[in-house]
Design an enzyme around this catalytic site. Structure first.
Site, PDB file in Angstrom:
ATOM      1  N   PRO A  73       0.830  -1.175  -0.052  1.00 31.15           N
ATOM      2  CA  PRO A  73      -0.005  -0.156   0.385  1.00 31.15           C
ATOM      3  C   PRO A  73       1.213   1.549   0.487  1.00 31.15           C
ATOM      4  CG  PRO A  73      -0.852  -1.583   1.458  1.00 31.15           C
ATOM      5  CD  PRO A  73       0.447  -1.988   1.341  1.00 31.15           C
ATOM      6  N   CYS A  74       0.691   2.092  -0.880  1.00 29.47           N
ATOM      7  CA  CYS A  74       1.326   3.665  -1.081  1.00 29.47           C
ATOM      8  C   CYS A  74       0.969   4.579  -0.343  1.00 29.47           C
ATOM      9  CB  CYS A  74       1.283   4.038  -2.428  1.00 29.47           C
ATOM     10  SG  CYS A  74      -0.681   4.068  -3.481  1.00 29.47           S
TER      11      CYS A  74
END
Length: 293
Positions: A73-74
């Protein structure tokens, strides 16, 4: 043949890139049902729903893979986010995977990661590098945008390659494609409402598909939900329209035959492609690995 596992697989950007290499993706994991449905519509091997916080050394050893790819996840590292980095609970599974790599009996021959540009200055990046160095991996780090490869799309991303073999110099092939190659006029275009267009026109990137110099800005997961700073728009006769999900997918290298299942909404399709990666860039990144046994 190199056997790989694709973690946080999304709609399968890594798997699509592997079609140009002798890499067999034997496992793919995600938690998003729409992403898994899209993945399984487009690939013969199937993605599974799995909580990567349960991914441990024993699980990794049992997979018997040579290549571990991950696109965690960014949100902990994006400019728009709260930038809590490793303190963000969305980083928990990533930390768990690093522990598995460090403590397993047979570490994968190759490891690679993709994330937003902001990841390069994060605590997560420091933990990643220090963990891989402990295992003995050779490491390269690259910032790469599809526009550097001749693709009319700006999507700068951070990539890390790690291998127990020497890594080769990256091979950047310049394809010089024009935007018009990716455009297919839809029967029912998604037009920007007139009042929105009048209000925000000066802040929109509006382009013509026939313009040979045209390029798109980064499409984000909020495209179609947030009008500003989420992607580019196209002229459409006397109107302005959104890019179709399949046009964006093609622009990112998934090809003209990539499809989104009928079971998901157009909004979900935009979110999925906005969270995905440039297949063109991943192909370039993979050129660094020695894939023969």
């Amino acid at each position: 043949m190199i056997k790989a596992v694709e973690l946080y697989c999304g709609i399968g950007g890594f798997s699509k890139a592997c079609e140009d290499y002798e890499i067999d993706v034997t496992y793919a994991y995600d938690q998003n049902d729409a992403a898994i449905a899209t993945y399984n519509t487009n690939f013969t091997h199937k993605a599974e729903k799995f909580n990567l916080e349960k991914f441990d050394a024993n699980y990794l050893d049992a997979l018997h893979v040579n290549f571990l790819w991950m696109s965690p996840p960014c949100q902990p590292y994006t400019k728009k986010g709260v930038q809590k980095d490793l303190a963000d609970n969305r980083s928990d599974s990533f930390k768990n995977i690093l522990n598995a790599i460090c403590t397993c009996k047979n570490p994968p021959l190759h490891v690679a990661l993709e994330n937003v540009e902001g990841f390069k200055n994060s605590q997560a990046r420091d933990l990643l590098v220090s963990t891989l160095e402990k295992v003995g991996y050779n490491i390269t780090e690259t910032l790469l945008c599809p526009s550097e490869l001749g693709i009319p799309n700006r999507r700068m991303r951070y990539y890390l390659c790690a291998s127990l073999k020497p890594l080769k110099e990256i091979k950047r092939s310049f394809t010089c494609k024009e935007l018009s190659q990716y455009i297919k006029e839809p029967d029912e275009p998604y037009l920007i409402p007139k009042d929105i267009l009048e209000k925000f026109r000066d802040g929109f990137r509006i382009i013509e598909a026939t313009n040979k110099d045209a390029y798109t800005t980064c499409f984000t997961s909020s495209y179609s939900k947030s009008w500003m700073h989420s992607g580019a728009y196209l002229t459409c006769k006397d109107n302005v329209r959104l890019f179709e999900p399949n046009e964006i997918a093609s622009l990112m290298g998934f090809g003209d035959n990539f499809i989104f299942p009928k079971t998901i909404t157009k909004r979900q399709s935009y979110k999925l492609i906005g969270n995905s990666l440039s297949v063109y860039a991943v192909k370039t990144i993979l050129s660094q690995f020695t894939l023969a046994h």
